[in-house]
Write an enzyme that holds these catalytic residues in place. Structure first.
Site, short mmCIF file in Angstrom:
data_model
loop_
_atom_site.label_atom_id
_atom_site.label_comp_id
_atom_site.label_asym_id
_atom_site.label_seq_id
_atom_site.Cartn_x
_atom_site.Cartn_y
_atom_site.Cartn_z
N ARG A 303 48.24 36.78 38.94
CA ARG A 303 49.22 36.24 39.98
C ARG A 303 50.45 36.18 39.59
O ARG A 303 51.45 36.35 40.35
CB ARG A 303 48.79 34.83 40.54
CG ARG A 303 47.84 34.94 41.59
CD ARG A 303 47.76 33.69 42.53
NE ARG A 303 46.93 33.52 43.48
CZ ARG A 303 45.76 32.98 43.58
NH1 ARG A 303 45.64 32.18 42.26
NH2 ARG A 303 44.94 32.97 44.18
N LEU A 307 53.01 40.64 42.67
CA LEU A 307 53.71 39.90 43.64
C LEU A 307 55.02 39.33 43.21
O LEU A 307 56.20 39.24 43.76
CB LEU A 307 53.02 38.89 44.32
CG LEU A 307 51.71 39.52 45.12
CD1 LEU A 307 50.74 38.50 45.79
CD2 LEU A 307 52.37 40.36 46.35
N VAL A 425 49.49 37.68 51.11
CA VAL A 425 48.55 38.09 50.23
C VAL A 425 48.13 37.32 48.96
O VAL A 425 49.02 36.59 48.50
CB VAL A 425 48.64 39.78 50.27
CG1 VAL A 425 48.70 40.56 51.10
CG2 VAL A 425 49.88 39.95 49.23
N GLU A 426 46.92 37.53 48.56
CA GLU A 426 46.63 36.85 47.25
C GLU A 426 46.75 35.14 47.48
O GLU A 426 47.23 34.54 46.35
CB GLU A 426 47.36 37.35 45.94
CG GLU A 426 46.90 38.69 45.59
CD GLU A 426 47.22 39.25 44.29
OE1 GLU A 426 47.87 38.38 43.44
OE2 GLU A 426 47.16 40.42 43.97
N GLY A 427 46.26 34.92 48.41
CA GLY A 427 46.44 33.42 48.57
C GLY A 427 47.78 33.03 49.43
O GLY A 427 48.79 33.02 48.81
#
Length: 745
Positions: A303, A307, A425-427
């Site tokens: 993460r 991003l 996205v990604e949480g």
């Protein structure tokens, strides 16, 4: 006695309960500088000793060579309108190794560091669908999972082809009923023995929002495996598992698109009775049921890469545009960058771009050093994408009409439009902030919480006694430490430096002590209800996030040689970080609605907070100093704003022509000011600067060469503020595809 306390705490559910999936998440990754801040007494010397490296020579050469060339090859405006990556760009990406940055050299990849991959992703972030083609193969997905967990046979088969771009991967996780709650996926894989005697999986699933799915030919599918005959030896219900599927497998359907804002290849994946060997499980059959652990472990560091690179790119793009634009664009006879409202936005953008870049490098270097900190990675993902979006909005405000008119010359519009994608996205950031950061951090990063919870669940009285006594000592120490540090405004905190920034270490130490004690209060007073108190958790997350940013900013300042010219930026940034921590504490105090403790925090506590604040924020004078750092060409502008984003040519639309005009205007600024001063005082009467040049030459105010420089600069200025114009044929679109359906299956 401790047995009785254990039983009472257990029955009262004072402390939060942890599910099986939450436990896997808690056990994934590692505790890093977040643990220092949760301790209440952080060791700033060790935090400042963390690596803050430059790129390797090979990585820098790739950025300066193929990555730079890619920027000039891609026509962003055409790409945003056609949505199709041209074949020559696909070929360029394959031939230059863009698909294999993460893959070790032994398998044909580049083996770049986390920092190196992040730098490439930051540089290519503005390329829309092309940037996505760089990101997905080099983050969470087939290559990363195979490197970490694959069998040697799987690595040998897939990694070389992934590195060459023969396989284009996508990761199938999200479903219509499983978004941020990814552990609730319903995709099913049933284990059976086929007629040929081999153990296989029969898969049925519907996935959506899968990036690169329409152009992918290798799917990493997350599914729940059921093994009623226990053929895999992992029980009847192994759980979440990651399975590799190749395009062309019967029953697998790829190719349809969603249409994201800021278009890139994204779409659904469908599977009906898709049959593959059990050997397609990443890591082989023995890794059945370990998919969730794999995902959590990889996200612990992952993460922090893609991003955040995009979020930092947004911040730097805003800074690189509005600093120059605020000096090129004039209204009321002056550059708009001298108008205080604009100055404030330019300053905020410059300082936060500096802060976010510091966090990107610091955390990526930490991952390269072996840390996999899920809480810090979540902070980076949530904050960089959110702040990147906010700074783009500020940039659009500064650029005004030039910001909202689309076309090849619009500099920030594409990033502004697509910013919500990274936030989602990604949480989703809402849940990352209100559930994950503090929810996971309070248990995992706290020095005693996880041990106490484990002892409580296991009814282990000796372990419970040890953990509880340790926790009590920790709380008492921070209570006393907090009184002293509050009374002395952090004077008792040990700073690792003796320069002008030492006071910020002291205030961060003071903030950490208060944060740690408030965490203990929340754990015991709110306890098991913390999961439902998302607003409260979010404020704890904010406090932690801005303390982390304070640390990374100070580390960058020291690592870059404590440049005196950067002190205005650092002062602004740390005052802002501490102000955000102060605001978070005020929100916690105001909303700590438990008996007695809540009253003490809401009334005497908040009064003390207000008369003894961590920071009141930067002043207007500081705004002007910080804005100036990106309003004049030079090394500082390059370092804070444009550095890492590429080198636009003077004739390139948008940012290229803006920077060209800015440089000419800056070079001609001194004689130009003489002419304007003469006009203002009535010495020269002319309707505009260009008309005043000949009289100025005649009066000896400027030379012929200075007049030429001013004329060239003013011509470039006028060109740089123009927006695109379309004739009716280019503007109107008279038809849409008629095949669009909603909820297509």
């Amino acid at each position: 006695m401790f047995s009785m306390i254990l039983n009472k705490l257990d029955k009262a559910k004072v402390l939060p309960r942890i599910s099986a999936t939450e436990r896997q998440a808690l056990n994934a990754g590692s505790v890093w500088i977040d643990g220092e801040l949760f301790s209440g007494n952080p060791n700033f010397r060790s935090m400042m000793a963390e690596a803050y490296p430059a790129l390797s020579a090979e990585e820098q050469a790739f950025l300066d060579g193929p990555a730079e060339e890619l920027l000039h090859r891609v026509d962003g405006w055409e790409l945003r309108n056609t949505r199709r990556v041209p074949e020559d760009i696909w070929s360029f990406l394959r031939e230059n190794g863009f698909f294999g940055l993460i893959i070790p050299k032994a398998y044909g990849g580049s083996g770049f560091s986390t920092l190196g991959r992040s730098a490439v992703m930051m540089k290519t972030a503005r390329l829309g669908p092309v940037g996505t083609l760089v990101v997905i193969p080099n983050t969470l997905g087939a290559a990363e999972l195979l490197i970490g967990y694959g069998t040697e046979a799987q690595k040998s088969r897939y990694l070389p082809k992934l590195a060459r771009g023969e396989y284009v991967p996508c990761f199938g996780l999200t479903e219509p009923t499983a978004g941020s709650d990814a552990a609730s996926i319903r995709a099913e894989g049933e284990v059976f023995r086929d007629d040929d005697g081999r153990i296989k999986l029969r898969l049925n699933f519907t996935k959506r929002y899968i990036t690169l799915a329409p152009v992918a030919n290798l799917v990493s599918l997350a599914c729940r495996v059921h093994d009623p005959e226990q053929l895999l030896g992992q029980g009847a219900d192994p759980g979440i598992t990651v399975v590799l599927l190749e395009k062309g497998t019967p029953g697998l359907r790829l190719g349809d698109h969603h249409l994201p804002i800021g278009p890139f290849d994204n779409g659904p994946i469908y599977g009906e009775n898709v049959i593959v060997p059990a050997d397609n499980i990443i890591g082989g059959p023995e890794k059945a049921g370990q998919g969730w652990r794999m995902l959590m472990e990889q996200l612990g560091g992952g993460r922090a890469v893609s991003l955040p690179a995009g979020g930092v790119a947004s911040a730097k793009a805003a800074a690189s545009a509005i600093g120059p634009y605020s000096m090129v664009r004039e209204q009321f006879g002056i550059p708009i960058g001298w108008i205080e409202g604009v100055t404030a936005k330019v300053a905020r953008t410059a300082a936060l771009a500096y802060v976010l870049e510091s966090s990107r490098i610091y955390v990526c270097a930490g991952v390269d050093a072996g840390h996999h900190p899920p809480v810090i990675s979540a902070i980076l993902k949530q904050q960089t994408t959110e702040l990147g979006q906010q700074l783009l909005i500020d940039g659009m405000d500064v650029m005004a009409g030039a910001g909202v008119m689309q076309g090849p010359n619009n500099i920030l519009g594409a990033g502004y439009i697509s910013a919500p994608v990274s936030v989602t996205v990604e949480g989703a950031n809402i849940l990352t902030r209100t559930l994950m950061i503090f929810g996971q951090g309070a248990v995992r990063c706290h020095p005693y919480a996880l041990d106490t919870l484990a002892a409580l669940e296991n009814k282990d009285v000796p372990a419970f006694r040890k953990a509880l006594l340790g926790w009590m000592g920790h709380s008492i120490a921070n209570f006393g430490r907090g009184i002293v540090r509050g009374a002395t405004r952090g004077a008792t905190v040990s700073a690792p430096v003796s320069d002008e920034t030492a006071s910020y270490f002291k205030k961060l130490g003071w903030a950490s002590t208060r944060f740690a004690f408030l965490t203990d209060l929340a754990m015991f007073c709110v306890g098991g209800k913390l999961k439902q108190r998302g607003q409260l958790s979010g404020r704890f997350a904010d406090a932690l996030s801005w303390m982390v940013f304070g640390v990374t900013t100070l580390r960058r300042f020291q690592a870059e040689g404590a440049k005196k010219e950067d002190l205005p930026v650092v002062h602004w940034a740390l005052k802002y970080c501490l102000l955000e921590v102060q605001r978070a504490f005020e929100g916690i105090y105001a909303n700590f609605d438990t008996p007695v403790i809540g009253w003490l925090l809401r009334y005497p506590g908040r009064f003390w907070l207000r008369i003894n604040p961590l920071s009141s924020g930067p002043s207007d004078i500081e705004d002007r100093r910080v804005a100036a750092t990106i309003q004049k060409p030079g090394e500082q502008y390059q370092r804070i704003a444009l550095g890492g984003l590429g080198s636009p040519g003077d004739d390139e639309p948008g940012i290229g022509r803006l920077l060209y005009a800015w440089r000419l205007i800056s070079a001609a600024s001194e004689p130009l000011m003489r002419v304007k001063k003469a006009m203002r005082h009535g010495q020269i009467k002319a309707p505009g600067v260009l008309e005043a040049l000949e009289p100025a030459i005649a009066d000896g105010l400027i030379t012929e060469s200075e007049a030429r420089a001013i004329r060239e600069a003013e011509t470039a200025r006028l060109a740089a503020i123009q927006v695109d114009v379309f004739d009716p044929e280019d503007y109107y679109r008279d038809s849409l595809a008629t095949s669009l359906t909603t909820g297509k299956t």
